[in-house]
Design a protein around this motif. Structure first.
Motif, short mmCIF file in Angstrom:
data_model
loop_
_atom_site.label_atom_id
_atom_site.label_comp_id
_atom_site.label_asym_id
_atom_site.label_seq_id
_atom_site.Cartn_x
_atom_site.Cartn_y
_atom_site.Cartn_z
N PHE A 243 36.92 111.76 36.30
CA PHE A 243 37.66 110.85 37.19
C PHE A 243 39.15 111.02 36.92
N LEU A 244 39.92 111.04 37.98
CA LEU A 244 41.38 110.94 37.87
C LEU A 244 41.78 109.62 38.52
N MET A 245 42.37 108.72 37.73
CA MET A 245 42.67 107.37 38.18
C MET A 245 44.19 107.15 38.24
N GLU A 246 44.61 106.43 39.25
CA GLU A 246 46.03 106.12 39.42
C GLU A 246 46.26 104.63 39.24
N VAL A 247 47.21 104.29 38.37
CA VAL A 247 47.57 102.90 38.14
C VAL A 247 48.63 102.49 39.17
N ASP A 248 48.41 101.35 39.81
CA ASP A 248 49.33 100.85 40.83
C ASP A 248 50.57 100.28 40.15
N MET A 249 51.60 101.12 40.01
CA MET A 249 52.82 100.70 39.31
C MET A 249 53.63 99.69 40.12
N ASN A 250 53.47 99.69 41.45
CA ASN A 250 54.14 98.66 42.25
C ASN A 250 53.59 97.28 41.92
N ALA A 251 52.27 97.21 41.74
CA ALA A 251 51.66 95.93 41.35
C ALA A 251 52.13 95.50 39.97
N VAL A 252 52.29 96.48 39.05
CA VAL A 252 52.79 96.17 37.71
C VAL A 252 54.20 95.57 37.81
N ARG A 253 55.03 96.18 38.65
CA ARG A 253 56.38 95.67 38.83
C ARG A 253 56.37 94.25 39.38
N GLN A 254 55.53 93.99 40.40
CA GLN A 254 55.47 92.66 41.00
C GLN A 254 54.96 91.62 40.01
N GLN A 255 53.95 91.99 39.21
CA GLN A 255 53.45 91.05 38.20
C GLN A 255 54.54 90.70 37.20
N SER A 256 55.31 91.71 36.80
CA SER A 256 56.38 91.46 35.84
C SER A 256 57.47 90.57 36.46
N GLU B 104 66.14 91.67 29.66
CA GLU B 104 65.40 92.66 30.45
C GLU B 104 65.84 92.68 31.92
N LEU B 105 66.63 91.68 32.32
CA LEU B 105 67.03 91.57 33.73
C LEU B 105 68.50 91.96 33.91
N GLN B 106 68.75 92.63 35.02
CA GLN B 106 70.13 92.95 35.42
C GLN B 106 70.55 91.94 36.48
N VAL B 107 71.57 91.12 36.18
CA VAL B 107 71.93 89.96 37.01
C VAL B 107 73.23 90.25 37.76
N SER B 108 73.24 89.89 39.05
CA SER B 108 74.46 90.00 39.85
C SER B 108 74.63 88.74 40.70
N SER B 109 75.88 88.32 40.87
CA SER B 109 76.19 87.12 41.67
C SER B 109 76.50 87.53 43.10
N GLN B 110 76.00 86.72 44.03
CA GLN B 110 76.28 86.96 45.44
C GLN B 110 76.53 85.62 46.13
N VAL C 176 70.98 87.38 41.99
CA VAL C 176 69.97 88.38 42.32
C VAL C 176 69.70 89.20 41.06
N MET C 177 68.43 89.23 40.64
CA MET C 177 68.07 89.89 39.39
C MET C 177 67.03 90.98 39.63
N GLN C 178 67.20 92.08 38.92
CA GLN C 178 66.26 93.19 38.94
C GLN C 178 65.95 93.62 37.52
N LEU C 179 64.78 94.20 37.34
CA LEU C 179 64.43 94.73 36.03
C LEU C 179 65.34 95.91 35.70
N THR C 180 65.81 95.96 34.47
CA THR C 180 66.56 97.13 34.04
C THR C 180 65.64 98.34 33.99
N GLU C 181 66.22 99.52 34.06
CA GLU C 181 65.40 100.75 34.04
C GLU C 181 64.58 100.83 32.77
N GLN C 182 65.17 100.46 31.63
CA GLN C 182 64.44 100.50 30.37
C GLN C 182 63.29 99.50 30.37
N ALA C 183 63.55 98.27 30.84
CA ALA C 183 62.50 97.25 30.88
C ALA C 183 61.37 97.67 31.82
#
Length: 617
Positions: free
Chosen positions: A132-145, A197-203, A212-219
């Motif tokens: 079996f070759l299985m693919e992990v849904d990394m988009n779901a991982v991002r959303q859960q985080s 772990e979050l990159q924060v910007s003011s708008q 508005v916050m996004q996960l850093t590349e390392q996180a």
């Protein structure tokens, strides 16, 4: 001129002797075997050996011998039919405490085993099984985080008395709206300090100030890597239910997992098992009631009777404090106060609030960590095979609550660092079940695997035979020397594959066949150079020395460029291409040794002491 110093002759002899010793285990073949290994609640000991032997003898199932090694019991048989009968009997008689798996046990003599010599492994395409070759849904991982961090932000802002109007996950970002810019700026500073772990910007939004916050590349990389490792751990636990003796579960790339199950032919059952899930629960121990009464059948209505993995009964409250879905990280560590093994656990925002409230009111009371497996079984009901799922709870740890706990806490009272490491793995495996999709599925039958071995062996032998004939016809005595080097080259390749415990696959056999053709290239260059020197009127001894000396740089350049290509294939290729690259690389290295140093040693032995030999070339 054409005589090696003693150390170089000894080097050739030692290398060939080691090669023969470590290639030899592949000659003795394998026995069909049944492997019995224990789950966490049982152990493999002499009592089990006696029980299993008695059951086999009572069923008139003859076995060659029983071996107890590496915490597993191995029965060897003369044929596969007896092996299958023994597996069915032992699986039925030993119950759920033991995993009974089909295996192939090498017939390596004990003196070779004592030297660390063992046969090379055969890949799935040669043994048969399921891939079996299985693919992990990394988009779901991002959303859960992101959802988890959104909960943490709500808790953080409420604790800091900062007023916000909404906290939402929008795409790949977390958006927080505030009533005024001052509140936003205070929140900005607090979030930057608490959640690195979050990159924060003011708008400035249309209606209100925003963060508005996004996960850093390392996180993001760490989160995805942890999700992948947790899924690998979960899959390995699931595979144990299949009773596979030598499964392969490994990461491929950044988001894929390769699962190979040798000997398994039922893909439906394999999919059901691999798709099973596991969860965790943190529950308070009901210490006010007698656990022995519950064992005798009088279980209180608001409690459950569960068993520790070492067999001890515990009475737990039905109320669940926190579930494994709320654990976002767990790492084995050392308790700073006592120096004993511990596990550091991190909860999400919702879990932290619930955990804080319950532990505040229960300081000094015991708490249990319950691991619940969802197992799948195939049973025959009214003549039809039916899939039955059942949940198996098991207490993996009981500890006393010392302080009010919140987002981060430690589980102590563990016996060893290995237990702490295993507990951390279980907690992480239960914490995140990232969606997995099977993107490739292959089944290789055992008869097809045997046919692949036969065809691969024939291809090597045919290629070897044609090269032998050509070299003898073209170069006579020197051709026979090259053929001897070619045979020794095959021995050294097999020895290296065995020493490295590499897995031989069909592409690997293709690499060996290619090596057979390429291995004589060096000798062809050397022999043609010797002929040129003889035609130029040089003496035989001088021609031999010049042939080996002047052809070396050309041979080295050609082999190094091929080796570079093989290394690139190994670095960027998938599993099958890696197998080809491994055998090709090993073949290049061994052919350089046998074609240059090995043949020179034999030629020196034949012609080195003659003043003016007649060269047969």
């Amino acid at each position: 001129m054409n005589q090696y110093p003693m150390w170089k002759n000894l080097l050739v002899v030692v290398v060939l002797l080691v090669g023969f010793i470590y290639a030899l285990p592949n000659v003795f073949g394998d026995d069909p075997a049944v492997q019995v290994s224990a789950t966490r609640t049982a152990s493999v000991d002499l009592d089990l050996v006696n029980r299993a032997e008695t059951k086999l003898k009572n069923a008139d199932i003859q076995f060659k011998r029983a071996e107890l090694l590496d915490n597993r019991l191995l029965f060897r048989f003369d044929d596969s039919d007896t092996q299958l009968r023994a597996q069915a009997l032992l699986s039925e008689q030993l119950g759920g405490d033991f995993i009974v798996a089909l295996n192939l046990a090498p017939n390596t003599p004990s003196w070779l085993s004592a030297l660390g010599a063992s046969p090379m492994n055969l890949g799935l395409d040669l043994r048969g099984g399921v891939h079996f070759l299985m693919e992990v849904d990394m988009n779901a991982v991002r959303q859960q985080s992101l959802n988890s961090f959104a909960g943490d932000i709500r808790v953080l802002l409420r604790e800091a008395n900062l007023r916000y109007t909404r906290v939402e996950v929008e795409g790949d970002s977390i958006v927080v709206a505030f009533r005024d810019a001052e509140q936003r700026d205070q929140a900005d500073r607090r979030i930057n300090r608490e959640l690195s772990e979050l990159q924060v910007s003011s708008q400035d939004g249309d209606a209100s100030p925003l963060l508005v916050m996004q996960l850093t590349e390392q996180a993001l990389r760490e989160t995805q890597s942890m999700a992948l490792q947790q899924n690998i751990t979960t899959l390995r636990n699931r595979i144990n239910e299949l009773g596979v003796a030598e499964p392969t579960v490994q990461q491929q790339g950044d988001s894929r997992i390769v699962v190979q199950l040798p000997g398994v032919q039922d893909t439906a059952q394999a999919k059901n098992i691999l798709g099973a899930t596991a969860t965790l629960e943190f529950r308070l121990v009901d210490f006010e009631r007698d656990v022995q009464d519950a064992v005798n059948g009088r279980v209180p209505p608001n409690s459950d009777l569960l068993y520790h993995r070492d067999g001890r009964p515990f009475l737990l409250q039905k109320r669940v404090m926190v579930t494994g879905d709320q654990v976002i990280n767990a790492q084995s560590t050392i308790d700073g106060q006592t120096g004993s093994p511990a596990v550091s656990v991190t909860l999400d925002g919702q879990g932290a609030r619930a955990f804080s409230n319950v532990t505040r009111d229960n300081i000094g009371n015991p708490m249990a960590v319950v691991f619940i497996e969802s197992k799948t079984e195939l049973r025959e009901v009214d003549g039809e095979m039916v899939t039955i799922r059942r949940q198996v709870p098991e207490i993996i740890n009981v500890a006393t609550i010392r302080d009010q706990l919140s987002k981060r806490f430690q589980i102590t009272g563990l016996d060893s660092t290995s237990e702490a490491r295993d507990l951390a793995l279980l907690l992480r495996a239960g914490a995140l079940a990232a969606p997995i999709e099977i993107v490739e599925e292959r089944t290789v039958g055992p008869s097809m695997g045997a046919e692949n071995i036969k065809q691969g062996f024939m291809s090597v032998m045919l290629g070897f035979a044609f090269v032998l004939v050509f070299m003898v016809f073209a170069y006579r005595t020197f051709g026979m020397v090259a053929n001897l080097a070619l045979a020794l080259n095959l021995v050294l390749i097999v020895a290296l594959l065995s020493m490295l415990q590499a897995t031989l696959t069909m592409p690997g056999i293709a690499g060996i066949v290619l090596t057979v053709g390429m291995a004589v290239d060096a000798n062809v260059l050397i022999f043609e150079r010797i002929r040129e020197e003889l035609r130029a009127g040089n003496s035989p001894q001088s021609s031999i020395d010049s042939g080996y000396g002047k052809a070396f740089s050309t041979i080295a350049d050609a082999n190094i460029t091929t080796l570079i290509a093989a290394v690139v294939l190994f670095g960027f290729g998938t599993g099958t291409i890696k197998g080809f690259a491994v055998t090709l690389s090993l073949g290049i290295i061994t052919s350089m040794f046998t074609a240059i140093i090995g043949t020179r040693a034999v030629v020196n032995l034949i012609y080195g002491r003659q003043r003016r030999p007649q060269l047969s070339i």
